[in-house]
Every structure is written in C-alpha cells, then in structure tokens.
Design an enzyme around this catalytic site. Structure first.
Site, short mmCIF file in Angstrom:
data_model
loop_
_atom_site.label_atom_id
_atom_site.label_comp_id
_atom_site.label_asym_id
_atom_site.label_seq_id
_atom_site.Cartn_x
_atom_site.Cartn_y
_atom_site.Cartn_z
N ASP A 479 0.27 -1.29 -0.06
CA ASP A 479 0.03 0.05 0.01
C ASP A 479 0.87 0.71 -0.33
O ASP A 479 2.68 1.09 0.48
CB ASP A 479 -0.75 0.03 1.58
N ASP A 549 -10.49 2.15 -3.29
CA ASP A 549 -11.24 2.08 -2.06
C ASP A 549 -12.52 2.12 -1.95
O ASP A 549 -13.64 1.48 -1.53
CB ASP A 549 -10.44 2.92 -1.28
C1 DGJ Z 1 -5.53 1.60 2.14
C2 DGJ Z 1 -6.15 0.51 1.06
O1 DGJ Z 1 -6.86 1.34 0.02
C3 DGJ Z 1 -7.02 -0.10 2.04
O2 DGJ Z 1 -7.79 -0.97 1.40
C4 DGJ Z 1 -6.67 -0.13 3.05
O3 DGJ Z 1 -5.32 -1.48 2.54
C5 DGJ Z 1 -6.08 0.67 3.65
N1 DGJ Z 1 -5.61 1.05 3.06
C6 DGJ Z 1 -5.68 0.21 5.09
O4 DGJ Z 1 -4.94 1.89 5.76
#
Ligand code: DGJ
Length: 737
Positions: A479, A549
C-alpha cells in the site's frame, strides 16, 4: 521482418501486423516523423507523407536550405531553440548555461527480440514473439551528448515501445532538464482526447474532449501516477466508438511524476509527448554516465476502442506482467480491512478464516494493523514487527493456522511510509523526506520515507524478508497512502535535489526487484489508497492492483469500466463488501455486488462471521461460480457494451469471451428501475456467427450472428412490491453447443 530500413535515404519503416510507423533522417541530421497509422506498403520514399511547405515568417535551417523550416515539419524527437517552437522532447543544459543542441544522425542497430531495462520496469520478449528492436543513434555537434532512440516492435499485438537513452561522453557535466520517452507528431488535430481522471474513491472516470489549439495535458506531480490523472490516454477520431474507428493508445511504464501532453500548433498538427514530468525534474549527467527514460507504449487500431484495449491487454499479459503470474489464475481472497479495520486479534481473525474456508475462499489477507502497536492510523509505520498483543504466538502461528486450512496467507505492508510514533522514527528521523526549515506536512498522520537512500531500501528489504520467511507469505498487498511533500533529501547535494522524484521511484522499483527476485512465488498486489498508483510500472512487479477503496457496486461500474480501457481485468482487484457500503452508504444486493466483482480478481471484504445463513449460502455459490469461470473472468477478451459515461448512465454492460469463442459471460447492470419500461434487447459481442449458443437455462439455442446482430430479448425487470429492483444485475452465461 518488422523493421525495414532504406539505407539510401535512411528511412525506417516499422511494421506490425496492422500498423506502420515511419520516420526518416532529415537534412538537419535529426529524425523526422513521416507516418503512424494503418499498415501501408514499404516504399523507397514517402514524399507524399512528408507534408512540409515553406511558410513566411518562419526560421529556416540555414541560408542554403531556406525551405527546411523546423516549425513546419513533423519531428521525431525535437529540441527547443532551433526554430521548432513547439514543446520539445528533450532539453539539456551545458556548463556555460546554453540549452542549444544540434543532434545529428550517427548510426542504427537492429536487434532481435527485446531485452528488459536495467533499473526500470520494462517490456520484454521471452517467448520469441517476432519482436525486433531498432536503436537509432545521434550525437550532439555541440556537446558530444549521445542519444539513442529505441523502438521495439511487437508485431502481433500492434504495439510499439519507445524510449530514449542519453550518454555523456564529454568531460563536462550536463544537466538533463527534460527527457521525454516518446514524441509523435500527427499531421492533423481532428481527434478527441480521452483521459481517465478522478480522485480517491472515484478513480479513472472517462473524459472525452475534442483537441483544441494549444497545449493540453494530463500530468502528476504527486510522486505517484495518482488517483487524479492516469498515464493512459487515447486519441480517437470524433466518430470512433468502442466498436469502430481509429484510435491511438498511449501509456507509460512508469509510476512517478508523468506528463502526457498534446500540443496542437498553428497548422493544426498534433504533437504528443509522453514521459517523466519535466517539472520537478533535473538530472546531472556526469561524464560517461547514461540516463535511460521509462518506456512509452504506443498502439493503434482502426477497429475501435474495444480492439485497442484487447490488443494492449494481450500485450501486457505476454510482454510486461511477471511471467511467473501472467497466466496464473488469481486466488479468491478474503481481506479483513472492512470487516475489522484495526480491531482484531488472532482469535477473531480465525473465525473469519474458518468461515472463509467453508465458503471456498482460497486466501486470507491480513490488512493494516498487525505490526508495532497500531490500533489506529497514527502510529507504527516502519516498525514491521508483529504486534504481540494481537498475535501472542507470533504471526507464524497464525499463518500456520491459515495454511492448515488449505488456504494461502497474505500480508499488508506500507513500506514507503513512516509514523512519527514509531521505533524507526526514533532511530532515523532523517529518513523522512522533509525540507530544511520547513514544517513537514502530514498526510493520514504519516510521512514519506526517502526511498532514494539505499539504506532505507536495505532496511525495508531486511524486515519484509523476515516477515515473508517467518510467516511463509504467499502474497503481499503493498500500500501507499499519501503523496510526498517537501521534496528534499539530505542525502543528495544541492544540485541533485531535482533528481529526488525520479530517484524515489527508482528506490521503490529497487525494493520490488529485490523482493520479487528473492521470493519469486510471492504474488504482489499494488495499492495506493485504492487506485492511486494504478499504472504499468506497478503492473510489471505486481500483477494485480487494488482498483479503488470504493467498493460500492454502482460506483465500481464507473471505475471498472473506465479502468478497462487501459488495463486488463486480471489487474483489477474487485471485492464484495458489506451494505450499507462504507464509502457510499448505499445498499445493493449481494447478487449485484458479486456480479460486479466477478469481472476482476474476486475478493470478499466484509465480516462473513456476521452474515445470515442464506447470505452465506449465496456467497458459497458465488465463489463456486467464479472459480468455474475464473479463467474467463480474469483472462477472457473484455468487451465494453453499454457505457455508464454515455447518456444518463443508467445501464452499464460488458462481456468476457474465451479465446476459442465457445464460452462468454455478459453482464447488464441497471441503476434505477423504471415503471412500464421500454423493451430491451441485449447485443452480445465477439461470438462466432455460425456457432449455436445456449444462454443460462434458456432451452433454446441461437446462432452467434443472431445474438450479436438482432440481440437477445431481456424481459422487463418487474417490481414485486417486496425488494427494490434498483441496482439490478443480470448475468448471461453463453455456452457453445
Ligand atoms: C488503503 C487501502 O486502499 C485499503 O484497502 C486499506 O489497505 C487501507 N489503506 C489500510 O490502511
């Protein structure tokens, strides 16, 4: 033979199965663009295609060549300052401050195949796919600077890959201010620019505008390709649709600051430039040093945007994605993020794992919060040690339990980041990117590590390796949740500071290289607050990426539809999440959520221990259905049919078709139901006209030509007075008989 060279007049004709790309060395010693478009015959000369006319009030090459005016020609890799006043492809500053260069052709080289680049993600040909590479070399008369223009021709996917390499043979330092990967000058400007733009939770929506006079561009200065603009763009004729018409596709194998620019000049010609963003860029080219640009992808078809997407998808699968995973079916996963956020421990997660096993799910992904003392997003980034409060017997114990269930185990990292509340910050406060005397700007309570420091890459490699080995990881979600600010590195000299954005991304790539080489069987999924770094540079290392997301099914239609123009569905992580949806508050049925997520790498991201038995039964059936058709969903030919970006956007539909055209699955999604609705027919794509097919459990059979040309009647969706029929999905499984 894809590359034809006319030695007499130094004309280079690059042919793919359906396209031609032609350029020639001109009077001034530089290369001039002649043609890019549908394949044409190889000829000794292409006078008709040169389209140069003398124009008044325009500088010429010299007194002997008054008709050669740089501003009126189509150039292949232009400089600024010698009479071509359009945006240049490159610019170099000499020790005396001059930025004027005079390139002159030196020699060319033809190579079989395509080698990978040394420090950058790149295309390759490991399969003897008839690829050829041409390197055309130039020297600058003034500085001696050597330039190699590289062209790799992938004939069967109609793709040309371009890049440039600069070498400084002199004893003087040169500064590269601008080094784009590709320039293409087209003879007219009758095109629509199609770009994919948005923001967090709303990535890659399609925008289409006619070109206008002057500069228009898409770019990023965020140190990542970004949620806001994607490096993929198209130029299409105004009448071009998904089904027909001429369209060029442009993309970059790069994940940092980029520029895609189109300049329409006074003669309505178009110059397309793609590469590293020249803003916030500067590179010291020491004597004997070289600089290699990222690769630019160019593709063309006369057969519409579905064809363009399909040929690029096939190209990436064969020549960009890590071959270890390129053709491998991706596991159905359960991710605990939206199920638990930071509130979990081993016992709680085990209930999810056990339930997932019963549902047929194949991999458990432990998301953010397993390390340091991270109970919210304010701490611990950089401390990649397991939190003993949550895993008293260590991550090994939990991993073993997951593996004992016959499931794979994956773990989340955010390697490039640091929290001030962390051991790492206590030890290395200087590792954080920050500018002298400036207050660091927080983003999600965290800061960016200076990935240009080799010791940072070493530290991350060591800690991540320990976790990979101790937890026996099958998968990593990498990430990256904030963009960089205060771009300054105390490790670099004052005149190197503009190198930081590119050095940063080279550091990211370096870490990817080391991990993927040391642990070739670990599958990586890239992520940047959803789809903030959804690009071809990432695709090279991480075969899949978290698309957004936003897991709301209706929003995902827009995001996945837009993304599908430039990226294959096997790259798109797509999860079924809970309702009301966490990002939108919207309620959609489990059936609809599944039917949207099927067209990517399917995952579940909700608390499956809290679902009703009927819902669990439905999930189990979804997983079984997906696995049965997984090859088709992930790797089938993707056709867009009804666009959510056209009209009121109420209907979206798309379809996947197997290579042998014996199996297809189409989906039709309707946002709002309407009373007494108009009749609907569904027009399938990509079937064999003479083949008979069956649809779902309809006992009749239909010829492909009927299904594609006359359509299939879709009965009106009737409200039954009980459940809403808004956000309604229909799947059509089409099987040859
Ligand atoms: C952002 C990501 O896109 C989410 O799927 C998740 O992993 C969060 N960060 C966790 O902090």
């Amino acid at each position: 033979m894809s590359i034809h060279v006319n030695e007499a007049n130094l004309t280079f004709h690059l042919q793919t199965d359906h396209t031609s790309y032609i350029f020639q060395i001109m009077k001034n010693g530089e290369a001039g663009q002649i043609y890019y478009g549908p394949r044409i015959h190889v000829q000794p000369t292409y006078q008709n295609l040169m389209s140069q006319e003398w124009r008044d009030a325009t500088p010429s090459l010299n007194e002997e060549n008054p008709n050669f005016q740089p501003a009126t020609i189509k150039a292949e890799y232009a400089s600024l300052g010698k009479g071509d006043f359009r945006q240049p492809a490159f610019q170099v500053t000499q020790a005396n401050g001059s930025r004027i260069t005079e390139l002159t052709y030196d020699h060319y080289q033809l190579l079989t195949g395509k080698q990978r680049l040394a420090n950058l993600p790149s295309t390759f040909d490991d399969t003897d796919d008839d690829t050829q590479t041409l390197v055309v070399s130039f020297n600058d008369r003034i500085t001696g600077l050597a330039l190699g223009l590289n062209y790799s021709i992938f004939p069967h996917q109609d793709v040309i890959v371009k890049s440039a390499k600069f070498t400084n043979p002199s004893s003087e330092k040169l500064v590269l201010n601008r080094v784009l990967s590709s320039q293409l000058d087209l003879p007219d400007a009758n095109y629509d620019l199609i770009q994919f733009s948005g923001t967090w939770a709303r990535e890659r929506h399609l925008y289409r505008h006619p070109l206008r006079s002057g500069m228009q561009s898409i770019s990023s200065l965020r140190m990542a390709s970004s949620h806001q603009q994607n490096p993929f763009m198209m130029l299409a004729r105004p009448q071009t649709t998904d089904e027909q018409g001429a369209v060029f596709g442009f993309n970059l194998v790069y994940s940092g600051n980029f520029l895609d620019a189109v300049e329409v000049d006074q003669y309505s010609t178009s110059r397309i430039l793609t590469g590293i963003n020249p803003d916030e860029f500067g590179w010291n080219l020491a004597p004997q040093a070289t600089f290699q640009t990222p690769e630019a992808i160019l593709s063309y078809t006369s057969a519409g945007m579905n064809q363009l997407s399909q040929q690029m998808a096939s190209f990436y699968q064969q020549h960009l994605v890590n071959p270890r995973f390129a053709h491998e079916e991706r596991p159905v996963l359960i991710n605990n993020w939206e199920a638990t956020y930071f509130d979990f421990n081993e016992a709680k997660l085990m209930t999810i794992v056990n339930q997932a096993k019963r549902l047929g799910i194949e991999m458990f992904v432990l998301d953010d919060g397993w390390f340091g003392h991270r109970d919210d997003d304010t701490t611990s980034l950089g401390d990649w040690f397991v939190d003993q409060r949550k895993f008293p017997d260590g991550i090994e114990h939990f991993s073993q339990a997951v593996h004992q269930q016959g499931m794979k185990f994956g773990l989340w990292f955010e390697p490039e980041m640091i929290s001030v509340d962390s051991d790492l910050y206590q030890q290395h406060p200087d590792w954080l990117i920050h500018a002298p005397k400036s207050t660091p700007t927080p983003g999600r309570h965290q800061f960016v590590l200076d990935m240009a420091r080799p010791e940072v890459v070493d530290y991350l490699f060591k800690l991540m390796s320990q976790m990979i080995e101790s937890a026996n990881l099958d998968y990593i979600k990498w990430d990256m949740n904030r963009y960089a600010t205060e771009m300054f590195s105390s490790r670099l000299t004052s005149d190197q500071q503009l190198e930081l954005p590119h050095r940063y991304i080279l550091g990211v790539y370096q870490l990817y290289v080391r991990l993927t080489q040391a642990y070739p069987n670990v599958l990586f999924e890239s992520c940047a607050s959803g789809g903030g770094r959804f690009d071809l540079g990432m695709m090279y290392y991480a075969p899949q990426a978290w698309t957004s997301d936003d897991t709301d099914a209706a929003e995902r239609l827009l995001i996945q539809f837009g993304t599908s123009y430039g990226y294959p569905q096997a790259m798109m992580g797509a999860h079924v999440s809970a309702v009301p949806n966490d990002q939108m508050g919207r309620i959609t049925s489990l059936k609809t959520r599944g039917a949207v997520a099927f067209f990517g790498d399917l995952g579940y991201e909700l608390d499956i221990t809290k679902m009703a038995p009927t819902e669990l039964d439905q999930v189990k059936k979804q997983v079984a259905f997906y696995k049965r058709y997984r090859q088709l969903f992930q790797f089938g030919k993707f056709y867009r049919i009804d666009s959510p970006f056209v009209g009121d956007g109420n209907v979206t539909s798309w379809q996947v078709v197997s290579d042998d055209q014996k199996q297809a699955i189409a989906a039709r999604y309707q946002l709002l139901n309407h009373p007494n609705a108009p009749y609907t027919r569904f027009y399938f794509k990509g079937l064999r006209p003479n083949q008979r097919y069956q649809i779902n459990d309809d006992p009749s059979t239909y010829y492909g030509d009927e299904l594609m040309n006359a359509g299939y009647f879709v009965p009106t969706i009737l409200a039954d007075g009980q459940a809403s029929k808004d956000f309604y999905a229909q799947l059509f499984v089409v099987t040859a008989i």
